[in-house]
Scaffold this active site. Sequence first.
Site, PDB file in Angstrom:
ATOM      1  N   LEU A  30      85.982   4.358 -40.347  1.00 50.60           N
ATOM      2  CA  LEU A  30      86.132   3.273 -39.465  1.00 50.60           C
ATOM      3  C   LEU A  30      86.959   2.333 -40.670  1.00 50.60           C
ATOM      4  O   LEU A  30      87.706   0.756 -40.232  1.00 50.60           O
ATOM      5  CB  LEU A  30      85.590   2.555 -38.736  1.00 50.60           C
ATOM      6  N   VAL A  38      81.993   2.365 -43.182  1.00 51.04           N
ATOM      7  CA  VAL A  38      81.554   3.245 -42.270  1.00 51.04           C
ATOM      8  C   VAL A  38      82.421   3.950 -41.898  1.00 51.04           C
ATOM      9  O   VAL A  38      83.793   4.292 -41.649  1.00 51.04           O
ATOM     10  CB  VAL A  38      82.703   1.572 -41.484  1.00 51.04           C
ATOM     11  N   ASP A 146      78.040 -15.397 -43.683  1.00 51.14           N
ATOM     12  CA  ASP A 146      79.136 -14.004 -43.624  1.00 51.14           C
ATOM     13  C   ASP A 146      80.539 -14.322 -42.402  1.00 51.14           C
ATOM     14  O   ASP A 146      80.919 -13.806 -42.437  1.00 51.14           O
ATOM     15  CB  ASP A 146      79.015 -13.422 -44.459  1.00 51.14           C
TER      16      ASP A 146
END
Length: 619
Positions: A30, A38, A146
Site C-alpha cells: 500500500l 504498509v 500530524d
Amino acid sequence: MSEVRAGGQFRPLEVGDPTTVASYRLAARLGSGGMGTVYLSYTPGGHPIALKTIRPELSEDPEFRRRFKQEVRAAQRVQGLYTAPVLDHDTEGDQPWLATAYVPGPSLHAAVAAHGALPVSSVLLLLAGVAEALKVIHAAGIVHRDLKPANVLLASDGPRVIDFGIARAADATALTGTGVSIGTPAFMSPEQAAGKPVTPASDIFALGQVAAFAARGSGAYGDGPSHAVLYRIVHEEPDLSGLADELRFIERCLAKDPADRPSPAEVVALCQEASPTPLVQSGSWLPDAIGADITRRVSASADLLAERDRAAEAPTSAAQPPPPTAPVTQMDPGSTGHSAPTTHAAPTMHSGPVTPPPPGPPSTPYHPQSGPHTVPTGHQAPYPQSGGWQQPYPQGHPQGHPQGHPRPMPVPPPRSNVGKWIGIGVAAVFGLGLLGSCASLVKDLTDSSSGSSSSSSGGTSTGSGGGSAESSESKPKSDPKPVAFKGINIPANYYVRFADSPPKPLDSETGVSYEDDGDFYYYVDTLFGDKKLGSSSDKLVLLNNSQKGSLETCRNETRYTDSVKLGQVAKGSQMCVRTNSGHMALVTFQSAAPSGDPSDYVSVDITVWRNAEEPTTGN
C-alpha cells in the site's frame, strides 16, 4: 505513492518484502514511509486490513520499542466512526507491526491531485467528519500532531483520519522538551513551528489548513520550501482568496492564538450552519470521479481476496495423480514388500544389455510431453522423443512387474536416416547463402573503397558523404556540458531531481529515501534527531578534502553509500552522486538553517552532468 495503479490494480509485493506477518498473508503493497511499510492483508474472515511493519533499524532500538508500545496503547483508545481502528498488533516480536482497518479510498492529497478541488458541499462534509474524528481523538487524551491531506482518507461513507504513528498521548513526555518538532511543516500550527507546547487546538489549525487545501487545491500559506511556509505561518495572515463564502469560517481555525480557535464540536456546528441542507454522509458525498476511484479499490481488494482463496486451494489440486506424460514412477529396485514408490525423472545409463520386450504386438505407443524433454548430464532418456512403446503392466499388479524387481528398460526403435539427409540438405543451402552474402559484402567494400578514392582525386564527388558519416559516428562520445545551480535550499524531508532545471525541492509522502527519483535529499528523523544527506540511488560519495570535484573524479569514485550524516559535512564539502537515470552531479554543501530559524533546511550548490552514463535497469 498511490496504492492502486491505473486500471484498479494494487501494487504487487516487491523483492525483499515479507509474504506473511504473524498469521496474516500479505497480498499487496500500500505504501512506505519513514517508519516502515504498509501492506494489504485480510483477516481469516476475509475483511481487508492495512498492516504496517516497522523498519528493522528502528525496531532494534529499545527506546523506539518503548515509544511504539505507547503509541499502540494510545491508538487503541480511539474508537470513532471517522477513524481507522487498531485491530491487531505485536510490539514485542522481532518484527513489530500494527494492523488497522483498511479504508478503500484515496487520500485527500491524492484525490485533489488527480481530480482538483472538492465542491463546497463535499468540503463541509469533510470538515464535519474530520472534526468529529478529532473530538474522539482528543477525548482519548491524544493530540494527533500530524493532521494533513495524506492522513485523511476518503471512504464512500465519509472521511477517515489515520496514522497515529507520530501522534503522542497528551500525558506522555516523549519528545516534548527536546526541541524536536513532530509533523509536516506546511500543516503545522504557529506554536508547533516555534517549538512551543502543542494542545488539541494545534490540530484545529491543521484542520483549517486541510479544509483550505480541499477547497482550493493549495494550502492557506502557499507552497515552496518549508522554511518559507513556516515563516508565513508564524508571522503572516492566511491567504484565503477564492474561498466560497460558506467556508469563510475556516479563518477562525487559522487564528494565531490557540485560544481563539473553535473546538471540534463548534466546527461541526459551523458546518451545519453553512450547509443549505442537513449534513448526511452517504455514498454520494464525493464527486463521481472520486467515487469511481473508491469502486476500483473495492473491486481490486475483492479480486486479491479471490486470488488468495484460489492459492489456498492449489495444494489440493496439485495432489491429484500425475497425467500419463509425467515421469514414470517405479519401485525402488532395492525395496521389498509395499515400500513407497520413488520417482525418477531419468534413469541412469545402463552398460549391460536391456531385456527385450516379450513377443507379440506392442502396447499403446508412448506420447511425449509437449514441452522440451530435458535430460540431466550423464543420463539417458527412458523413451524416444516420438513414437516408441511401453511394456504392458501384468494384470493385477499396480506397477507392471513383480515386487522387488525393476521393470525392464524399453528397446528404442530403429532409427531412420531420413532426418539425417534432410539436415545435410538444409546445411548445404545455408552454406551457399552464406557464401553469397560474403561475396556481396566484398563487392560493397570494394565499391566503397573505389568511391572514396574517386572522391579524393576528383574533389567533386558526393559519394564520400556516407564515409564521412561513418567517420563521425566512430568518434568517442564527448562529455556532457555541466549545468550549475547555486543556493538550492532543500527543506527537511524534501528531495530534488537533477533532471529539473532548476532543481525544485519536492515533498514526499512515502519517505525521501524511498522515492525512485529522489536524486538528492535532506532527511530528518524526528524520533531520534538524526539528520542525513543522501540519494535514493544509494550511490553517494563524500569526497576527501584533497580531492577536486569533477566529472572524472565522480566517475572514478566507487566508495558508495546511501547517505552521510549532516555532522560529517562543513561549508565547501563536496559529494558525488550517480543516479539510476544516468545523471551525475557534484553537490557542494554551503550551510544549514541558522539557530532560531523556525524551519530546518540545508543550502547546497549543484553541478549536474546530465546523461553522463547509461541508465541502470528499472529507470
